[in-house]
Design a protein around this motif. Structure first.
Motif, PDB file in Angstrom:
ATOM      1  N   ARG A 138      21.017  16.260   3.668  1.00 29.94           N
ATOM      2  CA  ARG A 138      19.770  15.911   2.960  1.00 29.94           C
ATOM      3  C   ARG A 138      18.574  16.125   3.874  1.00 29.94           C
ATOM      4  N   PHE A 139      18.682  15.659   5.137  1.00 28.24           N
ATOM      5  CA  PHE A 139      17.575  15.836   6.079  1.00 28.24           C
ATOM      6  C   PHE A 139      17.268  17.313   6.276  1.00 28.24           C
ATOM      7  N   ARG A 140      18.302  18.113   6.462  1.00 30.41           N
ATOM      8  CA  ARG A 140      18.081  19.555   6.659  1.00 30.41           C
ATOM      9  C   ARG A 140      17.366  20.168   5.454  1.00 30.41           C
ATOM     10  N   SER A 141      17.729  19.718   4.250  1.00 31.50           N
ATOM     11  CA  SER A 141      17.079  20.262   3.045  1.00 31.50           C
ATOM     12  C   SER A 141      15.600  19.884   2.990  1.00 31.50           C
ATOM     13  N   LEU A 142      15.221  18.816   3.678  1.00 34.97           N
ATOM     14  CA  LEU A 142      13.815  18.394   3.739  1.00 34.97           C
ATOM     15  C   LEU A 142      13.056  19.052   4.885  1.00 34.97           C
ATOM     16  N   PHE A 145       7.711  11.792   9.060  1.00 39.47           N
ATOM     17  CA  PHE A 145       7.064  10.638   8.438  1.00 39.47           C
ATOM     18  C   PHE A 145       7.795  10.318   7.146  1.00 39.47           C
ATOM     19  N   SER A 146       8.392   9.147   7.089  1.00 41.35           N
ATOM     20  CA  SER A 146       9.153   8.713   5.920  1.00 41.35           C
ATOM     21  C   SER A 146       8.405   7.591   5.221  1.00 41.35           C
ATOM     22  N   GLY A 147       8.194   7.752   3.921  1.00 43.57           N
ATOM     23  CA  GLY A 147       7.486   6.751   3.144  1.00 43.57           C
ATOM     24  C   GLY A 147       6.509   7.415   2.207  1.00 43.57           C
ATOM     25  N   ASP A 148       5.605   6.612   1.686  1.00 46.20           N
ATOM     26  CA  ASP A 148       4.591   7.102   0.765  1.00 46.20           C
ATOM     27  C   ASP A 148       3.527   6.020   0.646  1.00 46.20           C
ATOM     28  N   GLY A 149       2.442   6.330  -0.010  1.00 42.30           N
ATOM     29  CA  GLY A 149       1.389   5.341  -0.202  1.00 42.30           C
ATOM     30  C   GLY A 149       0.049   6.000  -0.435  1.00 42.30           C
ATOM     31  N   GLU A 150      -0.972   5.174  -0.472  1.00 43.31           N
ATOM     32  CA  GLU A 150      -2.311   5.620  -0.859  1.00 43.31           C
ATOM     33  C   GLU A 150      -2.913   6.671   0.062  1.00 43.31           C
ATOM     34  N   ARG A 151      -2.442   6.762   1.314  1.00 40.29           N
ATOM     35  CA  ARG A 151      -3.015   7.740   2.245  1.00 40.29           C
ATOM     36  C   ARG A 151      -2.143   8.982   2.413  1.00 40.29           C
ATOM     37  N   ALA A 152      -1.070   9.091   1.631  1.00 43.75           N
ATOM     38  CA  ALA A 152      -0.143  10.220   1.763  1.00 43.75           C
ATOM     39  C   ALA A 152      -0.845  11.564   1.577  1.00 43.75           C
ATOM     40  N   ASP A 198      -0.836  22.623   7.937  1.00 45.75           N
ATOM     41  CA  ASP A 198      -0.578  23.843   8.688  1.00 45.75           C
ATOM     42  C   ASP A 198       0.379  23.641   9.862  1.00 45.75           C
ATOM     43  N   LEU A 199       1.000  22.478   9.957  1.00 47.54           N
ATOM     44  CA  LEU A 199       1.856  22.175  11.104  1.00 47.54           C
ATOM     45  C   LEU A 199       3.333  22.290  10.744  1.00 47.54           C
ATOM     46  N   ALA A 200       4.029  23.186  11.439  1.00 47.04           N
ATOM     47  CA  ALA A 200       5.467  23.361  11.211  1.00 47.04           C
ATOM     48  C   ALA A 200       6.281  22.256  11.884  1.00 47.04           C
ATOM     49  N   ASN A 201       5.650  21.495  12.761  1.00 49.96           N
ATOM     50  CA  ASN A 201       6.372  20.437  13.474  1.00 49.96           C
ATOM     51  C   ASN A 201       6.166  19.060  12.857  1.00 49.96           C
ATOM     52  N   VAL A 202       5.708  19.027  11.596  1.00 51.12           N
ATOM     53  CA  VAL A 202       5.527  17.766  10.867  1.00 51.12           C
ATOM     54  C   VAL A 202       6.266  17.867   9.538  1.00 51.12           C
TER      55      VAL A 202
END
Length: 180
Positions: free
Chosen positions: A89-93, A134-141, A150-154
């Motif tokens: 699952r992580f790899r698919s993300l 970054f795992s989660g969600d919310g008003e600032r997502a 533009d960041l491949a490392n995020v």
């Protein structure tokens, strides 16, 4: 026990044009918070900034009973390795478990500062071993996803279930407590 900047956070989240009215509306809550801080024998806060806020409200400097104790995860229930189905699952993300993962898990709200972490990811973008998750969600997502577009490392994973949180805990190099 200061875990949020209540009620000041209400004012911070209000549109600029309405902040004066919001301050007036929450004045009784602020008065209660000030009284609580002043009457406390000691303050414990999740960050230095939160402790400074409480001490400012109490109108005093720090004493022996005032401490910063960051939120953290003990790791006691962390598996030795991440199960294969969770790794899939992580790899698919877009999460590569072979990289050094710096991980934040939580709600993307006003008192969380992922912008600074994303700025650090931008500085480290040339380092192929480092990945920010970054795992989660919310008003600032939306704001933070836009800032990191533009960041491949995020990688933003969205909400994780219990098995996925335990799995990420097993593969993460470091957990991030990104409190303002």
């Amino acid at each position: 026990d200061i875990r949020d900047l209540w009620p000041d956070e209400i004012v911070r989240r209000a549109p600029l044009w309405s902040r004066f009215a919001v301050k007036l509306a929450i004045w009784p809550l602020r008065r209660q918070a000030v009284a609580t801080m002043k009457e406390s024998a000691g303050l414990i806060a999740i960050s230095d900034a939160y402790l400074r806020w409480g001490l400012l409200m109490a109108n005093r400097s720090a004493g022996r009973a005032d401490q910063m104790i960051p939120l953290g995860y003990t790791g006691e229930s962390t598996p030795q390795r991440c199960p294969d189905e969770v790794l899939g699952r992580f790899r698919s993300l877009g999460v590569d478990p072979d990289r050094q993962i710096f991980w934040f898990c939580g709600t993307f709200v006003g008192n969380i500062d992922l912008r600074t972490v994303i700025d650090a990811a931008r500085i480290l973008a040339g380092s192929p071993r480092i990945l920010f998750v970054f795992s989660g969600d919310g008003e600032r997502a939306t704001e933070w996803k836009r800032h990191a577009h533009d960041l491949a490392n995020v990688v933003f994973t969205g909400w994780l279930g219990a098995a996925e949180i335990a799995g990420m805990s097993a593969i993460a190099y470091a957990g991030l407590a990104a409190y303002e």
